[in-house]
Scaffold this active site. Structure first.
Site, PDB file in Angstrom:
ATOM      1  N   LYS A  44      37.492  44.375  41.950  1.00 44.43           N
ATOM      2  CA  LYS A  44      37.273  42.931  41.734  1.00 44.43           C
ATOM      3  C   LYS A  44      36.126  42.418  42.605  1.00 44.43           C
ATOM      4  O   LYS A  44      35.818  41.227  42.628  1.00 44.43           O
ATOM      5  CB  LYS A  44      38.548  42.135  42.095  1.00 44.43           C
ATOM      6  CG  LYS A  44      39.717  42.360  41.183  1.00 44.43           C
ATOM      7  CD  LYS A  44      40.792  41.269  41.302  1.00 44.43           C
ATOM      8  CE  LYS A  44      41.509  41.220  42.591  1.00 44.43           C
ATOM      9  NZ  LYS A  44      42.678  40.300  42.605  1.00 44.43           N
ATOM     10  N   LYS A  46      36.224  42.414  45.814  1.00 45.22           N
ATOM     11  CA  LYS A  46      36.839  41.753  46.974  1.00 45.22           C
ATOM     12  C   LYS A  46      37.207  42.810  48.017  1.00 45.22           C
ATOM     13  O   LYS A  46      37.601  43.915  47.676  1.00 45.22           O
ATOM     14  CB  LYS A  46      38.134  41.037  46.554  1.00 45.22           C
ATOM     15  CG  LYS A  46      37.962  39.693  45.890  1.00 45.22           C
ATOM     16  CD  LYS A  46      39.351  39.047  45.690  1.00 45.22           C
ATOM     17  CE  LYS A  46      39.242  37.543  45.669  1.00 45.22           C
ATOM     18  NZ  LYS A  46      40.569  36.891  45.570  1.00 45.22           N
TER      19      LYS A  46
HETATM   20  N1  C2G Z   1      45.356  29.841  44.376  1.00 51.04           N
HETATM   21  C1  C2G Z   1      45.648  28.489  44.318  1.00 51.04           C
HETATM   22  N2  C2G Z   1      45.059  27.636  45.194  1.00 51.04           N
HETATM   23  C2  C2G Z   1      44.190  28.106  46.130  1.00 51.04           C
HETATM   24  C3  C2G Z   1      43.888  29.477  46.202  1.00 51.04           C
HETATM   25  C4  C2G Z   1      44.495  30.343  45.301  1.00 51.04           C
HETATM   26  O1  C2G Z   1      46.445  28.051  43.461  1.00 51.04           O
HETATM   27  N3  C2G Z   1      43.612  27.206  46.991  1.00 51.04           N
HETATM   28  C5  C2G Z   1      45.996  30.737  43.411  1.00 51.04           C
HETATM   29  C6  C2G Z   1      45.007  31.469  42.506  1.00 51.04           C
HETATM   30  O2  C2G Z   1      44.622  30.646  41.421  1.00 51.04           O
HETATM   31  C7  C2G Z   1      45.820  32.677  42.068  1.00 51.04           C
HETATM   32  C8  C2G Z   1      46.724  32.946  43.291  1.00 51.04           C
HETATM   33  O3  C2G Z   1      46.692  31.754  44.096  1.00 51.04           O
HETATM   34  O4  C2G Z   1      46.638  32.344  40.951  1.00 51.04           O
HETATM   35  C9  C2G Z   1      46.244  34.123  44.116  1.00 51.04           C
HETATM   36  O5  C2G Z   1      44.905  33.885  44.469  1.00 51.04           O
HETATM   37  P1  C2G Z   1      43.999  35.156  44.914  1.00 51.04           P
HETATM   38  O6  C2G Z   1      44.721  35.932  45.940  1.00 51.04           O
HETATM   39  O7  C2G Z   1      42.624  34.641  45.184  1.00 51.04           O
HETATM   40  O8  C2G Z   1      44.019  36.011  43.580  1.00 51.04           O
HETATM   41  P2  C2G Z   1      42.774  36.453  42.678  1.00 51.04           P
HETATM   42  O9  C2G Z   1      41.775  37.142  43.523  1.00 51.04           O
HETATM   43  O10 C2G Z   1      42.381  35.256  41.913  1.00 51.04           O
HETATM   44  O11 C2G Z   1      43.413  37.598  41.758  1.00 51.04           O
HETATM   45  O12 C2G Z   1      44.654  39.730  37.713  1.00 51.04           O
HETATM   46  C10 C2G Z   1      44.522  38.491  38.387  1.00 51.04           C
HETATM   47  C11 C2G Z   1      43.905  38.659  39.743  1.00 51.04           C
HETATM   48  O13 C2G Z   1      44.546  39.678  40.484  1.00 51.04           O
HETATM   49  C12 C2G Z   1      43.973  37.340  40.522  1.00 51.04           C
END
Ligand code: C2G
Length: 129
Positions: A44, A46
């Site tokens: 990803k 990351k």
């Molecule tokens: N999130 C949120 N508010 C934030 C930060 C994150 O609601 N301020 C939510 C994101 O939208 C996501 C979840 O928290 O639904 C996890 O965020 P991340 O760890 O950044 O996940 P991500 O990298 O978006 O990976 O297959 C899907 C991916 O694995 C999602």
């Protein structure tokens, strides 16, 4: 038994993550989290500060979370939805529209992101001070 699933990296766990899990859990009886492995994170683009094992340990300690499974690929969601008889996939709104193709397998819900907090912002702030 209504089963909800969500996916993410959940690095440097913060209020936005917890609020997402809290709201997702409210849609059902069981919340499953597909936690991105370190390898999938690299896919990803990351790099998480906290290892998969430690991120899993912390998520399992959250009262809203019932099961943590590894997220190893983009494609596994259909398999997971079938395997766990998922009733809804819940994601934050930064993913709006990205998983609409899964509507044929389960309900897809996008919840508003929590403003003002992100893992990237935490890292940037810490690097500045
Ligand atoms: N999130 C949120 N508010 C934030 C930060 C994150 O609601 N301020 C939510 C994101 O939208 C996501 C979840 O928290 O639904 C996890 O965020 P991340 O760890 O950044 O996940 P991500 O990298 O978006 O990976 O297959 C899907 C991916 O694995 C999602």
């Amino acid at each position: 038994m209504t089963t909800i699933i969500t996916y993410g990296t959940f690095d440097l766990l913060h209020k936005g993550h917890i609020r997402l899990l809290q709201r997702a859990a409210a849609y059902g009886d069981r919340l499953i989290v597909g936690l991105s492995t370190d390898e999938f994170n690299a896919n990803k683009g990351k790099h998480s500060y906290t290892s998969f094992a430690d991120r899993k340990f912390m998520l399992e300690a959250i009262k809203y979370v019932d099961l943590v499974i590894p997220e190893k690929s983009w494609e596994q969601k259909v398999t997971d939805i079938k395997k766990y008889h998922v009733d809804a996939l819940v994601m934050g709104s930064d993913w709006s529209g990205q998983f609409d193709d899964l509507e044929q397998y389960t309900k897809v819900i996008y919840l508003p992101r929590t403003d003002g907090v992100s893992t990237t912002q935490i890292k940037d702030d810490l690097n500045r001070n």
